[in-house]
Design an enzyme around this catalytic site. Structure first.
Site, mmCIF file in Angstrom:
data_model
loop_
_atom_site.group_PDB
_atom_site.id
_atom_site.type_symbol
_atom_site.label_atom_id
_atom_site.label_comp_id
_atom_site.label_asym_id
_atom_site.label_seq_id
_atom_site.Cartn_x
_atom_site.Cartn_y
_atom_site.Cartn_z
ATOM 1 N N THR A 28 0.799 -1.227 0.000
ATOM 2 C CA THR A 28 0.000 0.000 0.000
ATOM 3 C C THR A 28 0.835 1.282 0.000
ATOM 4 O O THR A 28 0.326 2.346 -0.345
ATOM 5 C CB THR A 28 -0.949 0.008 1.213
ATOM 6 O OG1 THR A 28 -1.897 1.067 1.063
ATOM 7 C CG2 THR A 28 -0.185 0.206 2.524
ATOM 8 N N TYR A 29 2.102 1.220 0.379
ATOM 9 C CA TYR A 29 2.913 2.431 0.453
ATOM 10 C C TYR A 29 3.100 3.032 -0.943
ATOM 11 O O TYR A 29 3.679 2.422 -1.831
ATOM 12 C CB TYR A 29 4.279 2.147 1.071
ATOM 13 C CG TYR A 29 4.256 1.664 2.497
ATOM 14 C CD1 TYR A 29 3.155 1.887 3.327
ATOM 15 C CD2 TYR A 29 5.338 0.993 3.044
ATOM 16 C CE1 TYR A 29 3.138 1.436 4.642
ATOM 17 C CE2 TYR A 29 5.340 0.548 4.361
ATOM 18 C CZ TYR A 29 4.234 0.769 5.150
ATOM 19 O OH TYR A 29 4.225 0.314 6.449
ATOM 20 N N SER A 30 2.592 4.243 -1.105
ATOM 21 C CA SER A 30 2.623 4.944 -2.400
ATOM 22 C C SER A 30 2.068 4.072 -3.515
ATOM 23 O O SER A 30 2.552 4.095 -4.650
ATOM 24 C CB SER A 30 4.055 5.396 -2.725
ATOM 25 O OG SER A 30 4.496 6.331 -1.763
ATOM 26 N N ASN A 31 1.034 3.289 -3.162
ATOM 27 C CA ASN A 31 0.331 2.454 -4.129
ATOM 28 C C ASN A 31 1.283 1.544 -4.908
ATOM 29 O O ASN A 31 1.150 1.353 -6.120
ATOM 30 C CB ASN A 31 -0.476 3.316 -5.100
ATOM 31 C CG ASN A 31 -1.540 2.511 -5.837
ATOM 32 O OD1 ASN A 31 -2.113 1.582 -5.289
ATOM 33 N ND2 ASN A 31 -1.799 2.879 -7.086
ATOM 34 N N LYS A 77 3.978 -6.314 3.203
ATOM 35 C CA LYS A 77 2.724 -6.540 3.920
ATOM 36 C C LYS A 77 1.544 -6.619 2.971
ATOM 37 O O LYS A 77 1.603 -6.123 1.849
ATOM 38 C CB LYS A 77 2.476 -5.409 4.930
ATOM 39 C CG LYS A 77 3.630 -5.111 5.852
ATOM 40 C CD LYS A 77 3.267 -4.002 6.823
ATOM 41 C CE LYS A 77 4.492 -3.395 7.453
ATOM 42 N NZ LYS A 77 5.233 -2.527 6.519
#
Length: 326
Positions: free
Chosen positions: A58-61, A86
């Site tokens: 999910t970090y910066s898609n 994750k």
């Protein structure tokens, strides 16, 4: 740099884990830096002995995973690097685009490996608890990820201790893969994990790898008691407002400043050193968007605090409601 086993496993990790959330091209978060700016930080981390790197889909898609794969692979061989990511947050449209269903986990691991440019990750973690999915489904899917060779170990992140115990019991009862690590919210400003989760992890041989070890910069002086926000991230990260809004939080910050002043070192080093001295902690996950952030983390790993200093730092703490599980 010291190295320790991750929990009861044989996996050796550095006592500082470099958090990769702040890296990634074309992010919509104004405090995230691109790969070119991140490269000197990753290089310095490797030169300082860091072999453990944490990201998430999910970090910066997904851009953080891309940066992680490219940058870590540039400076470490695959068998030298310990790469963690994750799963849970929504990554595609629709009802099945996130969560911990079998459908999402099995598609998400493939997508993460593709972005990372890897055949496997060393540690695959559930980012949060999913109340909509039976834990049996989640643990079996994670077991199948390990059996397929796509992850070496599995871990979990913020949840209640009873939930973590239920997941572990489910895996043990079915002879499935158990979690070897807990990535939880833990720092000098937020210590509620000391009540149940960390004692459980110590008892069960689970490694503790805390996120937000400097309270999203609060312990490093990015915010003031009067509400001043001194960095781009502190100005644009509303999650920090949610996590650290008690006035008494700044009593802890003042104590860190006091101890750091007596030592002649930055507050960030003292805050991280305290965490590295705490029982059960394997490796704090340290985010660095400037070289100085990393330098403080490496110095903190070498900083020895006395029992008196530890007591000084802990004395102002006031209990909090549970924060960070959702």
């Amino acid at each position: 740099m010291k190295y320790v086993n991750l929990g009861a496993t044989g996996l050796r990790v550095s006592r500082v884990c470099l958090g990769m959330m702040g890296f990634g091209n074309d992010s919509d978060r104004p405090w995230v830096i691109d790969e070119d700016a991140a490269e000197p930080i990753v290089r310095a981390a490797v030169e300082g002995g860091v072999n453990f790197f944490d990201t998430a889909d999910t970090y910066s898609n997904g851009a953080s995973e891309v940066a992680t794969g490219r940058l870590v692979g540039k400076y470490l061989g695959r068998e030298e690097a310990v790469v963690a990511t994750k799963v849970f947050m929504p990554m595609t449209p629709g009802e099945n685009g996130g969560g911990l269903s079998r459908k999402h986990i099995l598609s998400a691991i493939d997508a993460s490996l593709d972005r990372l440019g890897l055949d496997y990750v060393d540690l695959y973690q559930i980012h949060r608890w999913d109340p909509r999915v039976p834990i049996e489904e989640t643990m079996e899917a994670l077991h199948d990820v390990v059996r397929a060779g796509k992850a070496r170990y599995i871990g979990a992140s913020s949840m209640f201790a009873w939930q973590f115990a239920k997941a572990q019991h489910t895996a043990e009862r079915r002879d499935w893969t158990r979690f070897v690590s807990m990535q939880n919210h833990y720092n000098l400003v937020y210590r509620e994990e000391e009540r149940e989760m960390i004692p459980q992890c110590i008892d069960q041989g689970v490694g503790v790898i805390p996120w937000s070890p400097l309270a999203r910069g609060v312990l490093a002086g990015t915010r003031s008691r009067e509400g001043e926000k001194r960095t781009t991230r502190s100005e644009t990260d509303p999650f920090t407002d949610y996590l650290y809004s008690q006035p008494t939080d700044f009593d802890v910050v003042d104590r860190v400043i006091e101890v750091a002043g007596e030592r002649g070192v930055p507050s960030a080093q003292v805050g991280l050193a305290w965490l590295l001295h705490r029982p059960g902690v394997t490796a704090p996950i340290v985010g660095s968007t400037k070289l100085g952030h990393l330098e403080d983390a490496l110095a903190a790993e070498q900083l020895e605090l006395s029992d008196k200093e530890m007591q000084q730092l802990e004395e102002p703490y006031v209990p909090h409601p549970v924060l960070g599980h959702f």
